[in-house]
Design an enzyme around this catalytic site. Structure first.
Site, PDB file in Angstrom:
ATOM      1  N   LYS A  40      36.432  56.187  39.692  1.00 13.66           N
ATOM      2  CA  LYS A  40      36.787  55.283  38.588  1.00 13.66           C
ATOM      3  C   LYS A  40      36.664  53.833  39.055  1.00 13.66           C
ATOM      4  O   LYS A  40      36.606  53.556  40.258  1.00 13.66           O
ATOM      5  CB  LYS A  40      38.198  55.573  38.099  1.00 13.66           C
ATOM      6  CG  LYS A  40      39.272  55.429  39.166  1.00 13.66           C
ATOM      7  CD  LYS A  40      40.641  55.826  38.660  1.00 13.66           C
ATOM      8  CE  LYS A  40      41.681  55.665  39.771  1.00 13.66           C
ATOM      9  NZ  LYS A  40      43.043  55.922  39.279  1.00 13.66           N
ATOM     10  N   TYR A  74      36.275  21.787  47.028  1.00 11.41           N
ATOM     11  CA  TYR A  74      37.150  21.168  46.048  1.00 11.41           C
ATOM     12  C   TYR A  74      38.462  20.691  46.670  1.00 11.41           C
ATOM     13  O   TYR A  74      39.063  21.384  47.492  1.00 11.41           O
ATOM     14  CB  TYR A  74      37.470  22.154  44.921  1.00 11.41           C
ATOM     15  CG  TYR A  74      36.272  22.532  44.079  1.00 11.41           C
ATOM     16  CD1 TYR A  74      35.684  21.612  43.223  1.00 11.41           C
ATOM     17  CD2 TYR A  74      35.734  23.817  44.149  1.00 11.41           C
ATOM     18  CE1 TYR A  74      34.582  21.955  42.447  1.00 11.41           C
ATOM     19  CE2 TYR A  74      34.633  24.170  43.380  1.00 11.41           C
ATOM     20  CZ  TYR A  74      34.058  23.228  42.534  1.00 11.41           C
ATOM     21  OH  TYR A  74      32.967  23.571  41.775  1.00 11.41           O
TER      22      TYR A  74
END
Length: 370
Positions: free
Chosen positions: A39, A265
């Site tokens: 899954k 940043y």
């Protein structure tokens, strides 16, 4: 999302390691058949390549969360048994029957609704889920469970009763109180009821540490087959398991910066002297989390720390010396004498290894190796 096959960043799936882990888990648990949970894109490794490698490596069946995952496997002509672990809309009962997909059933009402959609050309294989303490889905009352089994058996032209299951919330802890409580509930709810082909009770923790206490001929596991020791060292060292996943890239830009230059940043990292900085094409848009700033990747058998904030598509690393563009970078995996494990990454990020895995995004190219 587009898969980035033109970028050097990729997840490697070791077929040899997967095959090794199948053998280790079978021996440890005494299991005849393994359903591997694939899954969520096979825990981030890639649904199709991982499933194909797993079946080739000795896995008996595949377990998914939703119908769409099961259909994707059938579309690739994988014929192994497929179990859907979650609740599927009853209106898709005929589709699941035709595609030979096993449905998890948790109420009599669902069975009655599903019966209205079934033609009888193919019987729907059903596995009844029992909630012994996970608090998620499943029968919690023995009489209701018995009534559902009786309904399935009475409508044998539409249904085939093939499975009975529960899921343990704490099977990988040194404190076994809750596990033992769930096991007692399992026996109270199911002992003496008609027996199906599959009792898939053991998850990774139960298979590895409690095989003598639970039905273990058929087990339903995930993390342990991917090479992650379920207790994270609390109950075992996992040395016989091999990591299935590696994550590698290469530098696409290298430069030398003087002291006082900010990186990325907000300039949360500033060079303190002449430093060689490499840029690597991977970022949080790929699932390589910003929390991993400061983590050491491996370049040419040496550690190189991630410096500055990790951006969406790129990150920077501080190099011990100048390296040419194209030099390999190992984020997860082994390079020379050094290795970064999923556990190493998880501990740095403050997460579980399976959270790191399932966070890997679709644009990362997946390749089968060895």
């Amino acid at each position: 999302m587009v898969e980035a096959i033109t970028r050097p960043t990729q997840i490697e799936i070791s077929q040899q390691a997967l095959k090794n882990n199948v053998a280790v888990v079978k021996k440890t648990a005494g299991a005849d058949k393994i359903f591997l949970a694939v899954k969520s894109n096979a825990y981030g490794l890639g649904l199709i390549p991982t499933s194909k490698a797993a079946v080739a490596g000795g896995v008996y069946g595949l377990a998914v969360a939703i119908i769409d995952e099961a259909l994707a496997l059938r579309h690739e002509r994988l014929t192994a048994p497929i179990l859907i672990l979650g609740i599927s809309p009853a209106e898709y009962a005929e589709l699941m029957a035709v595609q030979h997909i096993m449905a998890t059933v948790v109420s009599l009402d669902w069975l009655k609704e599903a019966a209205t959609y079934l033609s009888g050309e193919q019987r729907l294989h059903v596995s009844l889920g029992v909630d012994t303490g996970m608090g998620r889905i499943g029968f919690r009352d023995r009489a209701a469970l018995a009534e559902a089994i009786a309904y399935v058996q009475a409508h044998h032209d539409l249904f085939d009763y093939v499975g009975l299951a529960t899921h343990f919330a704490e099977s990988d802890s040194a404190n076994t109180d809750y596990f033992e409580m769930q096991l007692a509930r399992w026996h109270n709810l199911t002992d003496g009821l008609p027996e199906p082909e599959y009792y898939h009770v053991a998850n990774s923790g139960a298979a590895m540490y409690h095989a003598d206490e639970v039905p273990h001929e058929v087990i339903r596991v995930g993390t342990v087959l991917y090479g992650v020791e379920p207790s994270r060292g609390e109950l075992a060292d996992g040395h016989d398991l091999q990591p299935v996943m590696a994550l590698r890239s290469e530098m696409n830009f290298v430069k030398q910066l003087p002291a006082g230059e900010g990186i990325s940043y907000s300039h949360k990292y500033t060079t303190t002297g002449d430093e060689w900085i490499g840029t690597v094409p991977i970022g949080y848009g790929d699932g390589w989390l910003r929390k991993l700033t400061g983590f050491n990747v491996i370049v040419d058998g040496q550690y190189a720390p991630i410096v500055g904030q990790i951006a969406m598509d790129q990150m920077m690393i501080r190099l011990p010396r100048a390296y040419p563009v194209g030099t390999k970078v190992t984020l997860i995996g082994r390079d020379g004498d050094l290795e970064n494990t999923l556990e190493d990454v998880a501990q740095h990020a403050g997460l579980a290894p399976w959270e790191i895995m399932t966070g890997m995004q679709d644009r990362l190219h997946r390749v089968l190796v060895d």
